[in-house]
Design a protein around this motif. Structure first.
Motif, PDB file in Angstrom:
ATOM      1  N   ALA A 152      11.491 -13.615  -6.644  1.00  0.00           N
ATOM      2  CA  ALA A 152      11.395 -14.884  -7.376  1.00  0.00           C
ATOM      3  C   ALA A 152      12.716 -15.224  -8.049  1.00  0.00           C
ATOM      4  O   ALA A 152      13.163 -16.380  -8.016  1.00  0.00           O
ATOM      5  CB  ALA A 152      10.265 -14.806  -8.394  1.00  0.00           C
ATOM      6  N   ASP A 153      13.359 -14.236  -8.659  1.00  0.00           N
ATOM      7  CA  ASP A 153      14.630 -14.475  -9.350  1.00  0.00           C
ATOM      8  C   ASP A 153      15.704 -14.956  -8.382  1.00  0.00           C
ATOM      9  O   ASP A 153      16.528 -15.814  -8.733  1.00  0.00           O
ATOM     10  CB  ASP A 153      15.111 -13.202 -10.056  1.00  0.00           C
ATOM     11  N   TYR A 154      15.728 -14.407  -7.175  1.00  0.00           N
ATOM     12  CA  TYR A 154      16.736 -14.785  -6.184  1.00  0.00           C
ATOM     13  C   TYR A 154      16.287 -15.976  -5.334  1.00  0.00           C
ATOM     14  O   TYR A 154      17.005 -16.387  -4.423  1.00  0.00           O
ATOM     15  CB  TYR A 154      17.060 -13.595  -5.272  1.00  0.00           C
ATOM     16  N   GLU A 155      15.119 -16.511  -5.640  1.00  0.00           N
ATOM     17  CA  GLU A 155      14.560 -17.657  -4.906  1.00  0.00           C
ATOM     18  C   GLU A 155      14.502 -17.379  -3.409  1.00  0.00           C
ATOM     19  O   GLU A 155      14.827 -18.227  -2.583  1.00  0.00           O
ATOM     20  CB  GLU A 155      15.354 -18.934  -5.213  1.00  0.00           C
ATOM     21  N   VAL A 156      14.095 -16.156  -3.083  1.00  0.00           N
ATOM     22  CA  VAL A 156      13.932 -15.755  -1.683  1.00  0.00           C
ATOM     23  C   VAL A 156      12.513 -16.101  -1.240  1.00  0.00           C
ATOM     24  O   VAL A 156      11.544 -15.703  -1.888  1.00  0.00           O
ATOM     25  CB  VAL A 156      14.177 -14.244  -1.504  1.00  0.00           C
ATOM     26  N   THR A 157      12.401 -16.852  -0.159  1.00  0.00           N
ATOM     27  CA  THR A 157      11.093 -17.108   0.444  1.00  0.00           C
ATOM     28  C   THR A 157      10.827 -16.008   1.451  1.00  0.00           C
ATOM     29  O   THR A 157      11.485 -15.945   2.494  1.00  0.00           O
ATOM     30  CB  THR A 157      11.066 -18.477   1.154  1.00  0.00           C
ATOM     31  N   PRO A 158       9.899 -15.090   1.166  1.00  0.00           N
ATOM     32  CA  PRO A 158       9.676 -13.973   2.086  1.00  0.00           C
ATOM     33  C   PRO A 158       9.309 -14.464   3.486  1.00  0.00           C
ATOM     34  O   PRO A 158       8.629 -15.484   3.644  1.00  0.00           O
ATOM     35  CB  PRO A 158       8.511 -13.215   1.444  1.00  0.00           C
ATOM     36  N   LEU A 159       9.761 -13.734   4.472  1.00  0.00           N
ATOM     37  CA  LEU A 159       9.421 -14.076   5.861  1.00  0.00           C
ATOM     38  C   LEU A 159       7.909 -13.990   6.061  1.00  0.00           C
ATOM     39  O   LEU A 159       7.319 -14.771   6.798  1.00  0.00           O
ATOM     40  CB  LEU A 159      10.151 -13.129   6.810  1.00  0.00           C
ATOM     41  N   PHE A 160       7.293 -13.039   5.391  1.00  0.00           N
ATOM     42  CA  PHE A 160       5.835 -12.923   5.338  1.00  0.00           C
ATOM     43  C   PHE A 160       5.487 -12.080   4.122  1.00  0.00           C
ATOM     44  O   PHE A 160       6.341 -11.399   3.539  1.00  0.00           O
ATOM     45  CB  PHE A 160       5.250 -12.316   6.625  1.00  0.00           C
ATOM     46  N   ASP A 161       4.228 -12.128   3.732  1.00  0.00           N
ATOM     47  CA  ASP A 161       3.767 -11.433   2.530  1.00  0.00           C
ATOM     48  C   ASP A 161       3.675  -9.933   2.812  1.00  0.00           C
ATOM     49  O   ASP A 161       2.951  -9.507   3.706  1.00  0.00           O
ATOM     50  CB  ASP A 161       2.405 -12.002   2.124  1.00  0.00           C
ATOM     51  N   GLN A 162       4.395  -9.141   2.026  1.00  0.00           N
ATOM     52  CA  GLN A 162       4.358  -7.690   2.194  1.00  0.00           C
ATOM     53  C   GLN A 162       3.534  -6.979   1.120  1.00  0.00           C
ATOM     54  O   GLN A 162       3.332  -5.763   1.219  1.00  0.00           O
ATOM     55  CB  GLN A 162       5.788  -7.124   2.147  1.00  0.00           C
ATOM     56  N   PHE A 163       3.070  -7.697   0.116  1.00  0.00           N
ATOM     57  CA  PHE A 163       2.574  -7.005  -1.073  1.00  0.00           C
ATOM     58  C   PHE A 163       1.152  -7.346  -1.498  1.00  0.00           C
ATOM     59  O   PHE A 163       0.618  -6.707  -2.398  1.00  0.00           O
ATOM     60  CB  PHE A 163       3.524  -7.273  -2.239  1.00  0.00           C
ATOM     61  N   THR A 203       0.813  -1.216   0.000  1.00  0.00           N
ATOM     62  CA  THR A 203       0.000   0.000   0.000  1.00  0.00           C
ATOM     63  C   THR A 203       0.848   1.268   0.000  1.00  0.00           C
ATOM     64  O   THR A 203       0.306   2.362  -0.185  1.00  0.00           O
ATOM     65  CB  THR A 203      -0.929   0.027   1.224  1.00  0.00           C
ATOM     66  N   LEU A 204       2.156   1.137   0.204  1.00  0.00           N
ATOM     67  CA  LEU A 204       3.044   2.294   0.264  1.00  0.00           C
ATOM     68  C   LEU A 204       3.839   2.501  -1.011  1.00  0.00           C
ATOM     69  O   LEU A 204       4.557   3.499  -1.134  1.00  0.00           O
ATOM     70  CB  LEU A 204       4.023   2.144   1.435  1.00  0.00           C
ATOM     71  N   LEU A 205       3.743   1.560  -1.953  1.00  0.00           N
ATOM     72  CA  LEU A 205       4.568   1.582  -3.151  1.00  0.00           C
ATOM     73  C   LEU A 205       3.704   1.618  -4.408  1.00  0.00           C
ATOM     74  O   LEU A 205       2.581   1.103  -4.415  1.00  0.00           O
ATOM     75  CB  LEU A 205       5.462   0.341  -3.217  1.00  0.00           C
ATOM     76  N   PRO A 206       4.227   2.195  -5.493  1.00  0.00           N
ATOM     77  CA  PRO A 206       3.527   2.104  -6.776  1.00  0.00           C
ATOM     78  C   PRO A 206       3.413   0.642  -7.213  1.00  0.00           C
ATOM     79  O   PRO A 206       4.268  -0.183  -6.882  1.00  0.00           O
ATOM     80  CB  PRO A 206       4.427   2.899  -7.727  1.00  0.00           C
ATOM     81  N   GLU A 207       2.366   0.326  -7.968  1.00  0.00           N
ATOM     82  CA  GLU A 207       2.159  -1.058  -8.405  1.00  0.00           C
ATOM     83  C   GLU A 207       3.332  -1.577  -9.228  1.00  0.00           C
ATOM     84  O   GLU A 207       3.690  -2.753  -9.144  1.00  0.00           O
ATOM     85  CB  GLU A 207       0.863  -1.166  -9.207  1.00  0.00           C
ATOM     86  N   THR A 208       3.945  -0.704 -10.021  1.00  0.00           N
ATOM     87  CA  THR A 208       5.090  -1.141 -10.832  1.00  0.00           C
ATOM     88  C   THR A 208       6.254  -1.565  -9.953  1.00  0.00           C
ATOM     89  O   THR A 208       6.949  -2.541 -10.258  1.00  0.00           O
ATOM     90  CB  THR A 208       5.550  -0.020 -11.779  1.00  0.00           C
ATOM     91  N   GLU A 209       6.453  -0.852  -8.846  1.00  0.00           N
ATOM     92  CA  GLU A 209       7.556  -1.205  -7.943  1.00  0.00           C
ATOM     93  C   GLU A 209       7.253  -2.493  -7.188  1.00  0.00           C
ATOM     94  O   GLU A 209       8.154  -3.306  -6.955  1.00  0.00           O
ATOM     95  CB  GLU A 209       7.826  -0.061  -6.971  1.00  0.00           C
TER      96      GLU A 209
END
Length: 341
Positions: free
Chosen positions: A216-227, A201-207
């Motif tokens: 996804a490219d770095y195969e990082v599993t987020p600690l929790f969903d931020q987006f 909610t704090l970032l533009p949709e493109t960002e």
């Protein structure tokens, strides 16, 4: 042991009170290291032999011997080695594994609330608490962060006129200390900036899309969903949201989905009619109502009710709720009351 832990807790809180730290700040400064040193390694000694523990991206401990060969576990003692020292070292590894698992659970929950309420840290303090901490830096690397100069509000993400540096940065720290932008470029933060956790909610949709692709490219599993969470539209003096009310669902399924989102029934007695999720730093609690059920009859179909936020026992207008927190609670609400198709 409980008496010793209680005394230690009292001493810690006394120090926090003396230095003017809040409960949240005390929690930041009390993250265990589980025996890991500044080099990011757990040094395990048998006297004659040395072993090293390294944290994996999913926060488990991988073992190697001194030559770098992987080991599944620590070996038994040799005849020439001190059996008591070996036993102590093996116990130390067991304790470290338990502490690491606890850090993942407890600090993950704390960081999630920090995102929801918009906590921020000056850059030098953020580096000390998270980027340089032997365990917390692994959690930080699985999250996207924002930094803005202390006098800037949320919003300006584009470079200033004349090609000057941006007023707001988004980045992800790596385990080796670099700060990467969504485009993989190294980000340099000014020391007078404040760091907070990013949110959709704090970032533009493109960002947001750029960061999702980066993770996804770095195969990082987020600690929790931020987006994923989106801000609901609320009117002035609106006390609740009921666009998920009136669903007919099996109580047991409702409870399972609530528990998966961090909610608990409101009572320890047999009958309950609300699910609660506390946000201690904000002093708020998310409340999801439904028709009510007896714990012995959770196969019954019940009717869902509204979402509200309370401070103590008092409901508050939704316009007074931190926007990110409200967005996350709204996402919880629909994940719980709307059965998957």
């Amino acid at each position: 042991l409980p008496r010793v832990r209680g005394f230690a807790d009292l001493l810690t809180r006394a120090v926090a009170a003396e230095r003017g730290w809040s409960e949240a700040e005390l929690g930041d400064r009390s993250i265990p290291t589980a025996g890991f040193g500044p080099d990011g390694l757990l040094h395990l000694s048998y006297g004659e032999r040395e072993f090293l523990g390294r944290l994996t991206p999913d926060l488990t401990i991988a073992l190697t011997d001194a030559d770098g060969r992987a080991r599944k576990s620590l070996p038994s003692a040799r005849k020439s080695e001190d059996g008591e020292l070996v036993a102590q070292t093996r116990r130390r590894l067991t304790l470290a594994r338990k502490e690491v698992a606890a850090v993942l659970t407890v600090q993950g929950r704390r960081l999630y609330e920090a995102m929801c309420v918009g906590r921020s840290w000056p850059v030098p303090l953020w580096r000390e608490l998270f980027a340089d901490h032997p365990l917390a830096r692994h959690l930080a690397a699985r999250l996207v962060w924002m930094a803005r100069r202390q006098d800037e509000g949320v919003g300006a993400h584009e470079p200033e006129a004349g090609g000057q540096e941006p007023r707001v940065w988004t980045f992800r720290p790596t385990e080796d200390g670099e700060l990467l932008g969504a485009d993989d470029a190294v980000v340099e933060l000014p020391p007078d900036a404040a760091v907070t956790l990013a949110h959709g909610t704090l970032l533009p949709e493109t960002e947001v899309a750029d960061w999702q692709e980066h993770l996804a490219d770095y195969e990082v599993t987020p600690l929790f969903d931020q987006f994923s969470a989106r801000a609901p539209k609320v009117d002035k003096r609106q006390w609740g949201i009921d666009d998920g009310a009136g669903r007919r669902v099996v109580a047991r399924d409702l409870r399972k989905r609530a528990k998966a989102r961090g909610y608990e029934p409101d009572s320890n007695i047999h009958w309950y009619s609300t699910f609660l999720k506390d946000f201690p730093v904000a002093g708020l609690c998310s409340v999801i109502d439904f028709g009510g059920v007896d714990v012995w009859s959770e196969d019954q179909v019940v009717t869902t009710g509204p979402l509200s936020l309370v401070a103590g026992r008092r409901a508050i207008p939704l316009e007074q709720v931190p926007p990110v927190l409200l967005s996350e609670c709204y996402a919880d609400y629909h994940a719980i009351v709307d059965p998957p198709s």
